[in-house]
Enzyme design. Structure first.
Site, PDB file in Angstrom:
ATOM      1  N   ASN A  59     -18.934  28.010 -39.466  1.00 29.47           N
ATOM      2  CA  ASN A  59     -18.026  27.826 -40.613  1.00 29.47           C
ATOM      3  C   ASN A  59     -16.590  28.315 -40.421  1.00 29.47           C
ATOM      4  OD1 ASN A  59     -20.021  26.902 -42.613  1.00 29.47           O
ATOM      5  ND2 ASN A  59     -20.922  28.898 -42.142  1.00 29.47           N
ATOM      6  N   ASP A  80      -9.130   3.883 -36.178  1.00 30.38           N
ATOM      7  CA  ASP A  80     -10.560   4.136 -36.333  1.00 30.38           C
ATOM      8  C   ASP A  80     -11.166   4.329 -34.939  1.00 30.38           C
ATOM      9  OD1 ASP A  80     -13.260   4.141 -36.689  1.00 30.38           O
ATOM     10  OD2 ASP A  80     -13.347   2.267 -37.844  1.00 30.38           O
ATOM     11  N   LYS A 105     -16.105  23.110 -48.025  1.00 30.95           N
ATOM     12  CA  LYS A 105     -17.195  24.022 -47.681  1.00 30.95           C
ATOM     13  C   LYS A 105     -17.122  25.253 -48.578  1.00 30.95           C
ATOM     14  CE  LYS A 105     -18.631  23.512 -43.459  1.00 30.95           C
ATOM     15  NZ  LYS A 105     -18.774  23.796 -42.034  1.00 30.95           N
ATOM     16  N   LYS A 126     -24.509  16.175 -33.338  1.00 29.18           N
ATOM     17  CA  LYS A 126     -23.746  17.137 -32.530  1.00 29.18           C
ATOM     18  C   LYS A 126     -24.514  17.480 -31.251  1.00 29.18           C
ATOM     19  CE  LYS A 126     -20.071  17.958 -35.164  1.00 29.18           C
ATOM     20  NZ  LYS A 126     -18.777  17.375 -34.746  1.00 29.18           N
ATOM     21  N   TYR A 146     -26.410  15.388 -39.290  1.00 30.41           N
ATOM     22  CA  TYR A 146     -25.200  15.998 -38.716  1.00 30.41           C
ATOM     23  C   TYR A 146     -25.499  16.820 -37.444  1.00 30.41           C
ATOM     24  CZ  TYR A 146     -20.986  18.960 -38.616  1.00 30.41           C
ATOM     25  OH  TYR A 146     -19.844  19.629 -38.236  1.00 30.41           O
ATOM     26  N   ARG A 196     -27.820  32.549 -41.102  1.00 25.60           N
ATOM     27  CA  ARG A 196     -27.271  32.120 -39.807  1.00 25.60           C
ATOM     28  C   ARG A 196     -26.090  33.029 -39.475  1.00 25.60           C
ATOM     29  NH1 ARG A 196     -25.270  26.184 -40.021  1.00 25.60           N
ATOM     30  NH2 ARG A 196     -27.452  25.758 -39.542  1.00 25.60           N
ATOM     31  N   SER A 243     -21.216  22.242 -33.453  1.00 27.27           N
ATOM     32  CA  SER A 243     -21.444  23.006 -34.688  1.00 27.27           C
ATOM     33  C   SER A 243     -22.677  23.900 -34.573  1.00 27.27           C
ATOM     34  CB  SER A 243     -21.658  22.006 -35.826  1.00 27.27           C
ATOM     35  OG  SER A 243     -22.233  22.634 -36.932  1.00 27.27           O
ATOM     36  N   ALA A 244     -22.683  24.960 -35.383  1.00 27.16           N
ATOM     37  CA  ALA A 244     -23.864  25.820 -35.491  1.00 27.16           C
ATOM     38  C   ALA A 244     -25.044  25.059 -36.085  1.00 27.16           C
ATOM     39  CB  ALA A 244     -23.536  27.034 -36.352  1.00 27.16           C
ATOM     40  N   CYS A 245     -24.782  23.873 -36.636  1.00 30.97           N
ATOM     41  CA  CYS A 245     -25.876  23.059 -37.191  1.00 30.97           C
ATOM     42  C   CYS A 245     -26.789  22.498 -36.103  1.00 30.97           C
ATOM     43  CB  CYS A 245     -25.325  21.920 -38.043  1.00 30.97           C
ATOM     44  SG  CYS A 245     -24.629  22.505 -39.592  1.00 30.97           S
TER      45      CYS A 245
END
Ligand code: NAD
Length: 339
Positions: free
Chosen positions: A180, A56, A194, A155, A151, A288, A120-122
């Site tokens: 993605n 972990d 996804k 990031k 999320y 996006r 991430s693109a997020c």
């Protein structure tokens, strides 16, 4: 890349991490340490000639174990899934900050040469993703910050943490913003999958059970781009070994709507389905796409694999998994065959 250097992949039991380990082996790396929180039998891919550790990485001492004597670290470990997961598990997504923070500290203490973080693109500002016309997102569009709740903010924060470890402690950090990623060995059911994998599975299920209908989340007109896993892995190595210090897009710029994605998968399966739109399901921003100007300019990288080709490979792989499960073969048996 020196083949005898110890390379650590965190999150190696997952989709991209497992494919990254496979690629490192194929390139001749002889010392790979693969780390994931999941028990070994649940890893998507596992290899007998790799040091596989179930740890972990929220815990400082486990990050020390993971980073010991490492030359390079690829950190792909995170709590993550499709929109259904990230919209309903924001605290869990934010908690991934512990993994990257502890791993950066362990990397700095162990004088690791290079450290890769999977962003991430997020992270992109939601106000710049309101149209359905697949707006191209340049790296600077992450600011002023208005990232995906949970999320995306984790990031963005972790990207900045990488920058400050580079500036303050001299750790060589590299950050890619994935758009993605899809392909074989990805999650394809259970709630963490996804859109491309979910659509392949639903089309296969419709074909197998003869109920020619499909549920689509949202209106189907929301747009995204999808990058095949092999292109992603090549891009990760290029970015890791480059001198690009700031976060950079790693994605396809071939945007499609969800409806078009379904059209392609239906074409592969040679079937036409009645579409039922679930307007209450989570579906994220309207549009996006990845602006690849920077990565083309600095690394001459562009995805090679067209969406249709990548989806054919993905569909075939998920079809095999689906049929094996239908015939009672447990996934752990299939994975054990690899080990
Ligand atoms: P994945 O869920 O298949 O892999 C992530 C792995 O991290 C999992 O196997 C999980 O068990 C492991 N993990 C979670 N918590 C951990 C912990 N405390 N200690 C050790 N391991 C832990 O996801 P993926 O698609 O392979 O994504 C890899 C990385 O790329 C993630 O950081 C993700 O946020 C990022 N990313 C992926 C995509 C995509 O489309 N797949 C897009 C943008 C960003």
């Amino acid at each position: 890349m020196q083949n005898e250097n110890l390379i650590v992949v965190a999150g190696a039991g997952g989709f991209i991490g497992g494919n990254l380990v496979a690629s490192l082996r194929a390139q001749g790396c002889t010392r790979i340490r693969a780390v994931d929180i999941k028990p070994l039998e649940e890893w998507h891919q596992r290899f007998g000639d790799v040091e596989n550790l179930s740890l972990d990485l929220n815990m400082k001492e486990n990050c020390e174990t993971a980073a010991k004597n490492a030359h390079d670290i690829y950190n792909l470990a995170a709590n993550m899934g499709g929109m259904g997961f990230i919209e309903n598990n924001k605290a869990l997504c934010m908690l991934s900050v512990l993994i990257n923070t502890q791993m950066l500290q362990a990397a700095a203490r162990n004088e690791v040469k290079r450290y890769f973080f999977a962003s991430s693109a997020c992270v992109y500002n939601a106000d710049k993703q309101k149209t359905f016309a697949a707006p191209l997102l340049k790296e600077e569009d992450a600011y002023p910050a208005l990232a995906e709740d949970g999320y995306g903010w984790e990031k963005l924060f972790s990207e900045r943490m990488c920058r400050h470890f580079r500036e303050d402690f001299g750790l060589c950090t590299r950050v890619a913003r994935f758009h993605n990623v899809y392909g074989p060995w990805g999650t394809w059911d259970g709630g963490l999958e996804k859109a491309p994998a979910a659509i392949c599975r639903k089309v296969i299920a419709a074909k197998v059970n003869g109920k020619h209908e499909i549920e689509i989340w949202g209106t189907g007109v929301q747009t995204r781009s999808f990058m095949y896993i092999d292109d992603c892995i090549k891009g990760i190595f290029l970015i890791m070994n480059s001198d690009i210090e700031e976060p950079i897009n790693l994605g396809s710029s071939e945007a499609v709507s969800v409806n078009e994605l379904v059209d392609i998968v239906e074409g592969i399966a040679e079937i036409k389905l009645k579409r039922n739109y679930n307007l209450n399901a989570p579906n994220g921003v309207n549009g996006r796409n990845s602006d690849n100007t920077r990565i083309k300019k600095y690394l001459n990288w562009e995805p090679n694999i067209p969406l249709r080709t990548g989806l054919e490979k993905t569909y075939a792989w998920i079809y095999d998994q689906y049929m094996a499960r239908l015939h009672g073969k447990r996934e752990s048996e299939q994975r054990a065959a690899l080990a």
